[in-house]
Design an enzyme around this catalytic site. Sequence first.
Site, PDB file in Angstrom:
ATOM      1  N   ASN A  13     -31.484  20.071  13.141  1.00 22.72           N
ATOM      2  CA  ASN A  13     -30.936  19.861  11.790  1.00 22.72           C
ATOM      3  C   ASN A  13     -31.882  19.012  10.951  1.00 22.72           C
ATOM      4  OD1 ASN A  13     -30.045  17.830  13.610  1.00 22.72           O
ATOM      5  ND2 ASN A  13     -28.358  17.241  12.298  1.00 22.72           N
TER       6      ASN A  13
ATOM      7  N   GLU B  96     -31.792  16.873   7.549  1.00 23.44           N
ATOM      8  CA  GLU B  96     -30.920  16.304   6.506  1.00 23.44           C
ATOM      9  C   GLU B  96     -31.720  15.892   5.278  1.00 23.44           C
ATOM     10  OE1 GLU B  96     -28.443  13.362   8.460  1.00 23.44           O
ATOM     11  OE2 GLU B  96     -27.360  14.949   9.520  1.00 23.44           O
ATOM     12  N   ASN B  97     -30.985  15.541   4.237  1.00 25.22           N
ATOM     13  CA  ASN B  97     -31.604  15.198   2.961  1.00 25.22           C
ATOM     14  C   ASN B  97     -30.737  14.153   2.263  1.00 25.22           C
ATOM     15  OD1 ASN B  97     -32.333  15.603  -0.020  1.00 25.22           O
ATOM     16  ND2 ASN B  97     -33.758  16.970   1.024  1.00 25.22           N
TER      17      ASN B  97
ATOM     18  N   CYS C 267     -28.392  22.958   8.826  1.00 25.59           N
ATOM     19  CA  CYS C 267     -28.018  22.847  10.240  1.00 25.59           C
ATOM     20  C   CYS C 267     -29.109  23.429  11.144  1.00 25.59           C
ATOM     21  CB  CYS C 267     -26.738  23.636  10.518  1.00 25.59           C
ATOM     22  SG  CYS C 267     -25.288  23.012   9.678  1.00 25.59           S
TER      23      CYS C 267
ATOM     24  N   GLU D 168     -28.844  25.475  13.632  1.00 22.14           N
ATOM     25  CA  GLU D 168     -28.704  26.906  13.921  1.00 22.14           C
ATOM     26  C   GLU D 168     -29.402  27.754  12.862  1.00 22.14           C
ATOM     27  OE1 GLU D 168     -26.379  24.569  13.960  1.00 22.14           O
ATOM     28  OE2 GLU D 168     -24.651  25.105  15.200  1.00 22.14           O
TER      29      GLU D 168
END
Length: 160
Positions: free
Chosen positions: A61, A63-64, A72, A74
């Site tokens: 994953n 993030e930001n 994510c 996946e």
Amino acid sequence: MEKQHIDTEFTTYTFAELPEIFQQLILKAQEQTQKAYAPYSHFAVGAAILLENGEVFAGSNQENAAYPSGLCAERVALFYANAQYPEVPVKALAVAAKVNGDFAATPVSPCGACRQVMLETETRFAQPITLLLHGKEQTYVFDSVTTLLPLSFTEANLKN
Ligand code: THU
């Protein structure tokens, strides 16, 4: 008025019960949690993909600070694999997570957007994906993404 029911099914395995090819994929997903960029949630997710040609791709994953801009594990892994091999079906996808440095006891349940993207990959290649959701105590194994996303929206709906 008629009440409707949708049944769904999956199989639970201990790690030792899984075929070696799936154990390897889970280990790859676990390893990939180390590469997660999750400074906001501290929930590190790893996803590993086995393609029909034997190649393995993994993602974590990302993030930001602007939360919805993150992605994510996946979808990172699936888009990566499909971008490299647009002609090769995805055979299996394993997901593992680490919460505050410890592998999750119960399997992670993919979000709705990831399920939709997994389904698109299944539909695109007309081949079911074996989905392995790994937890320390047990692994949930789904024979197809359709069991995780009943009444789903696919290209068939666009044609009515
Ligand atoms: N996340 C995933 O990467 N996969 C999942 O299946 C569930 C959630 C990520 C998104 C976000 O970076 C963090 O976990 C917390 O939601």
